[in-house]
Motif scaffolding. Structure first.
Motif, mmCIF file in Angstrom:
data_model
loop_
_atom_site.group_PDB
_atom_site.id
_atom_site.type_symbol
_atom_site.label_atom_id
_atom_site.label_comp_id
_atom_site.label_asym_id
_atom_site.label_seq_id
_atom_site.Cartn_x
_atom_site.Cartn_y
_atom_site.Cartn_z
ATOM 1 N N UNK A 71 -58.438 52.454 -60.847
ATOM 2 C CA UNK A 71 -58.436 53.119 -59.546
ATOM 3 C C UNK A 71 -57.258 52.634 -58.695
ATOM 4 N N UNK A 72 -56.733 53.523 -57.880
ATOM 5 C CA UNK A 72 -55.575 53.153 -57.061
ATOM 6 C C UNK A 72 -55.815 53.567 -55.619
ATOM 7 N N UNK A 73 -54.945 53.091 -54.737
ATOM 8 C CA UNK A 73 -54.914 53.597 -53.370
ATOM 9 C C UNK A 73 -53.892 54.734 -53.338
ATOM 10 N N UNK A 74 -54.352 55.966 -53.329
ATOM 11 C CA UNK A 74 -53.392 57.070 -53.415
ATOM 12 C C UNK A 74 -52.649 57.260 -52.097
ATOM 13 N N UNK A 75 -51.573 57.995 -52.168
ATOM 14 C CA UNK A 75 -50.861 58.338 -50.935
ATOM 15 C C UNK A 75 -51.631 59.444 -50.228
ATOM 16 N N UNK A 76 -51.888 59.241 -48.947
ATOM 17 C CA UNK A 76 -52.627 60.234 -48.178
ATOM 18 C C UNK A 76 -51.761 60.674 -46.993
ATOM 19 N N UNK A 77 -51.289 61.911 -47.019
ATOM 20 C CA UNK A 77 -50.503 62.381 -45.873
ATOM 21 C C UNK A 77 -51.396 62.514 -44.639
ATOM 22 N N UNK A 78 -50.905 62.111 -43.498
ATOM 23 C CA UNK A 78 -51.676 62.240 -42.271
ATOM 24 C C UNK A 78 -51.338 63.581 -41.619
ATOM 25 N N UNK A 79 -52.349 64.418 -41.379
ATOM 26 C CA UNK A 79 -52.082 65.724 -40.782
ATOM 27 C C UNK A 79 -51.346 65.579 -39.435
ATOM 28 N N UNK A 80 -50.629 66.586 -39.054
ATOM 29 C CA UNK A 80 -49.843 66.641 -37.813
ATOM 30 C C UNK A 80 -48.656 65.683 -37.861
#
Lengths: 334, 318
Positions: free
Chosen positions: B125-134
C-alpha cells in the motif's frame, strides 16, 4: 573518566553488533569433497541485477554439475565496502576454497594483493579483462553493448514520442558499454529518436534513480532502460507512468510485468564452466573471458506477457543474429 | 522552458524534498534541545523498512506510518537514554545508532517479505498523490504543489506551525533555552532533562516519517540502501539552515530542485562530465545557504544552540 568509560562501552557494543552482522563463511569440508566455490558480491543476491546474475548462474552451474555432492558454494553479499570484501576474500582463500570469485570491478586491487599469498587457490575477478599477469587470477567481463544495442533497436521501434530515457550509474565499465550500445542501437534504427542519458553518480541510490526516471518521463520519454542495481527505483517510475522498460543483467520482468519488454540476461555459467574445467586441468588463472550473444553468455529474454508486434520481434531476432554473425557492429568501444 | 516543464521540475523537487525535510525538521528540534543525533540515517532506513513491512502485511499504509514513527521514537529514546541519563558521548552514540539502523534495516529487507523472503520488488500500500480541488487549478503552483501525497500536505501545515512554535511561543522559548543555556532554564523551572528526552523522541518520530515517505510514497517499495545518504544531507542542512525550519525548507527544495535540473541538463546532451553535474546539488545548496546567512554571521554567532552536544549536569559549571 566516567565519560571515557561510557565511550568505551558504547564502542564495544557497536563492535560486537558489527561483528555479529558479518557474514560468516561456512567452513568447507576437507579434501576430495565437492568442488568448493566462494563468491563476494557488492549488492544482495536478489538485487534483480548484477549480483543476482552471478548467484543465479552459480545455482545453474551447481545443477549442471550434479547438485551439492559435486559442487557447493558460499557467498558474502552486500559487500559495498571494499575493505570488508577484501577481508572476506582472504578468509575464503584461507579456508581452502577451490575457487574464489570477486564479483565487482572495485575488488581488483584487493585481489592483486591477496592472490599471490594463496598460489594454490584460483581467483576470478569481474568485470574486467585484467588478470594483472598473475597466474592464479582469471578475469571475466560482459559485452553488454550487444544486448544494449538489441534493446535500443526494440525501444526505437516501439516508441511513439521518439524520446527514450536511460538511467545509468557511473560512467564506467560495463554500465557505460551497455548505455552506449543502447544509444547506438536506437539511433541506427530510428534517426528521429532522441535518447536522453543520465548518470546518477551512484550504483546504489535507488531514490536518485527514480528521480532521474521522473525527469525522463517529464521530458516525454515513453521507453526507458537502465543498468546496475539501483534501477529498481526507475522501474517503479516506468510502471507508474506506463512507460516501457528494458532490463539488463538479470530478468526484471517480475518487478513490473506490464511494462518490461525485454531483458538482456547474463549467463555467467558459460564462463564459470570453462574456468572450472581449466582448474581441473591444473590451470589456475591468467586468462580472461567475455560473455556475449555469440557464446550464449548473454541472452535476450522477451517478456511473454508483453504484446510485442510481430515485425518488431523479427527485427530484434535479426539484430541478434546480425551481431552474432558479425554483420552488425555496435560501434562501441570501452 | 515551457510551463509543463516547470511544473514537472517543481513536482519532482517537492516530491524529493519531503522526506529530506521531515528528517531535517526532526534533527532541528533535537538539536535545539541540545542533543546532537547523528542516527538520522539509521532511523530513516529502519523507518522505511518497518513502514513498508507493516504496511505490506497489514495492507494499511497508515499503520505502516504509525509503526515507523514508533520505531523512530524507540531508536531516538535509546539515544536519549544513553546521552542524557548516562551522558555517553553524543557523536559516538549517534554513529552507533546509524550503523545499527542501517544493518537492521538491510536485514529486515532480506527477511520480512512473505515466507521470510526478501522485500525487494514487492508492491504494498502507498500514499497516493491526491490533487486538491480548486487549489490545483492555480497555474504552475497548483499542479506541482497541490498534486502531492498526504505526507507532503501535512508538511505544508507543519512547517509554519513549527516555525511559530519555535519562535513565538513560550514552550518554544523554553526549548531554545534548554539548548542554549540549560542552567538558566533549570533555574527558571524548565525541566531540562525531560525536555531533551521529549524533543529527541519527537525528532525521531519525524525521522521515522521521513523513512516511511521514502518507501511508501516516493519509491513505493523497499530497496537496499534506500536512504542513500539522505540522513547525512539532513544533518548538513540543519547547520546550513542555522537551525531554522523555514530555511531548512529552502535548503531541502534547493537540493532536490538542482538535482532535477542537473538530470535535465545531462539528458539534453551537454558535454559537461556527469560526475561534475552530480556534484552540483551539494555545491549550490551549500553556496546559497551560506549566502543567505552571511549577513547574520557577521552580526552575531551562527545560531547553533550553545549547549549542543554538552550533557547537562545540575550544579556543574561549563
Amino acid at each position: 573518566m566516567k565519560k571515557l568509560r561510557w565511550i568505551l562501552i558504547v564502542l564495544l557494543v557497536v563492535g560486537l553488533l558489527l561483528s555479529a552482522c558479518q557474514a560468516q563463511p561456512a567452513a568447507p569440508e576437507e579434501e576430495e569433497g565437492p568442488f568448493q566455490i566462494a563468491v563476494v558480491m557488492p549488492s544482495s543476491i536478489n538485487d534483480l541485477a548484477f549480483s543476482q546474475s552471478m548467484y543465479d548462474a552459480l545455482l545453474r552451474v551447481q545443477e549442471e554439475m550434479g547438485g551439492e555432492e559435486a559442487m557447493t558454494f558460499d557467498y558474502s553479499d552486500g559487500m559495498f565496502v571494499v575493505d570488508d570484501a577484501a577481508a572476506a576474500i582472504r578468509d575464503y582463500a584461507a579456508e581452502g576454497y577451490d575457487l574464489v570469485i570477486a564479483h565487482g570491478s572495485q575488488y581488483g586491487s584487493s585481489l592483486q594483493e591477496i592472490a599471490p599469498d594463496f598460489p594454490e587457490t584460483s581467483f576470478v575477478w569481474g568485470t574486467t579483462v585484467d588478470t594483472f599477469g598473475i597466474d592464479n587470477i582469471f578475469a571475466y567481463e560482459a559485452a553488454s553493448d550487444e544486448g544494449g544495442y538489441v534493446n535500443g533497436v526494440i525501444a526505437a521501434s516501439l516508441t511513439e514520442s521518439d524520446v527514450l530515457g536511460v538511467v545509468g550509474p557511473i560512467e564506467t565499465g560495463d554500465a557505460k558499454l551497455y548505455v552506449d550500445g543502447f544509444v547506438a542501437g536506437a539511433e541506427a534504427t530510428n534517426p528521429d529518436v532522441q535518447v536522453n542519458v543520465n548518470y546518477i553518480g551512484s550504483f546504489s541510490d535507488v531514490a536518485l534513480a527514480s528521480e532521474a526516471a521522473n525527469t525522463h518521463v517529464a521530458a516525454g520519454a515513453d521507453a526507458m532502460t537502465g543498468t546496475a542495481q539501483m534501477v529498481v527505483g526507475a522501474i517503479g517510475v516506468a510502471e507508474e507512468n506506463d512507460a516501457m522498460w528494458f532490463g539488463t543483467q538479470s530478468s526484471q520482468t517480475e518487478l513490473a510485468p506490464d511494462v518490461v519488454v525485454a531483458n538482456q540476461i547474463y549467463r555467467w555459467e558459460v564462463v564459470l564452466n570453462e574456468i572450472i574445467d581449466l582448474i581441473g586441468e591444473g590451470t589456475l588463472g591468467g586468462q580472461s573471458f567475455t560473455i556475449n550473444l555469440e557464446n550464449g553468455g548473454e541472452v535476450i529474454e522477451f517478456n511473454p506477457e508483453y504484446d510485442l508486434p510481430e515485425d518488431v520481434k523479427d527485427l530484434a531476432d535479426d539484430t541478434i543474429q546480425g551481431i552474432i554473425d558479425g554483420t552488425i557492429s555496435t560501434d562501441v568501444s570501452e | 522552458m515551457n510551463e509543463a516543464m516547470i511544473v514537472s521540475l517543481l513536482t519532482i523537487t517537492i516530491r524529493a524534498g519531503v522526506s529530506l525535510l521531515y528528517a531535517t525538521l526532526g534533527e532541528i528540534f533535537t538539536e535545539r534541545s541540545g542533543i546532537l543525533n547523528l542516527g538520522v540515517e539509521g532511523i530513516m532506513m529502519t523507518g522505511a523498512a518497518t513502514a513498508f513491512a507493516v504496511a505490506f502485511h497489514s495492507d494499511s499504509a497508515w499503520l505502516g506510518l504509525g509503526v515507523a514513527m514508533l520505531v523512530g521514537a524507540m531508536m531516538s529514546f535509546t539515544h536519549a537514554f544513553l546521552t542524557i541519563t548516562l551522558r555517553a558521548d553524543q557523536v559516538v552514540t549517534g554513529l552507533a545508532l546509524t550503523l545499527f539502523g542501517t544493518g537492521l534495516a538491510s536485514f529486515m529487507g532480506q527477511r520480512l517479505g512473505p515466507g521470510g523472503e526478501t522485500m525487494v520488488g514487492l508492491q504494498g500500500p502507498v500514499f497516493p498523490r491526491i490533487p486538491i480541488p480548486v487549489l490545483e487549478d492555480i497555474p504552475i503552483l497548483g499542479p506541482s504543489m497541490f498534486n502531492q501525497d498526504v505526507l507532503a500536505y501535512a508538511l505544508y501545515l507543519l512547517l509554519p506551525l513549527m516555525w511559530f512554535y519555535l519562535r513565538k511561543t513560550q514552550p518554544g522559548l523554553h526549548l531554545r533555552a534548554v539548548g542554549d543555556n540549560p542552567a538558566a532554564a533549570d533555574v527558571l523551572g524548565v525541566p531540562v532533562k525531560l525536555s531533551r528526552y521529549l524533543y529527541t523522541i519527537f525528532g525521531g518520530c519525524l525521522m521515522g516519517v521521513a523513512g516511511a515517505h521514502l518507501s511508501m510514497a516516493y519509491l513505493q517499495g523497499w530497496a537496499q540502501n534506500i536512504t542513500g545518504g539522505r540522513g547525512w544531507i539532513a544533518i548538513a542542512l540543519v547547520i546550513f539552515a542555522t537551525w531554522d525550519p523555514l530555511r531548512a525548507a529552502v535548503g531541502a527544495l534547493l537540493f532536490g530542485g538542482i538535482n532535477a535540473l542537473q538530470f535535465r541538463l545531462q539528458a539534453a546532451g551537454t558535454t559537461i562530465p556527469s560526475s561534475f553535474l552530480n556534484m552540483m546539488p551539494y555545491f549550490f545548496t551549500i553556496l546559497v545557504l551560506v549566502l543567505i546567512t552571511w549577513g547574520e554571521a557577521v552580526r552575531k554567532r551562527l545560531g547553533a544552540p550553545a549547549a549542543l552536544g554538552i550533557p547537562y549536569i545540575r550544579e556543574e559549571k561549563h
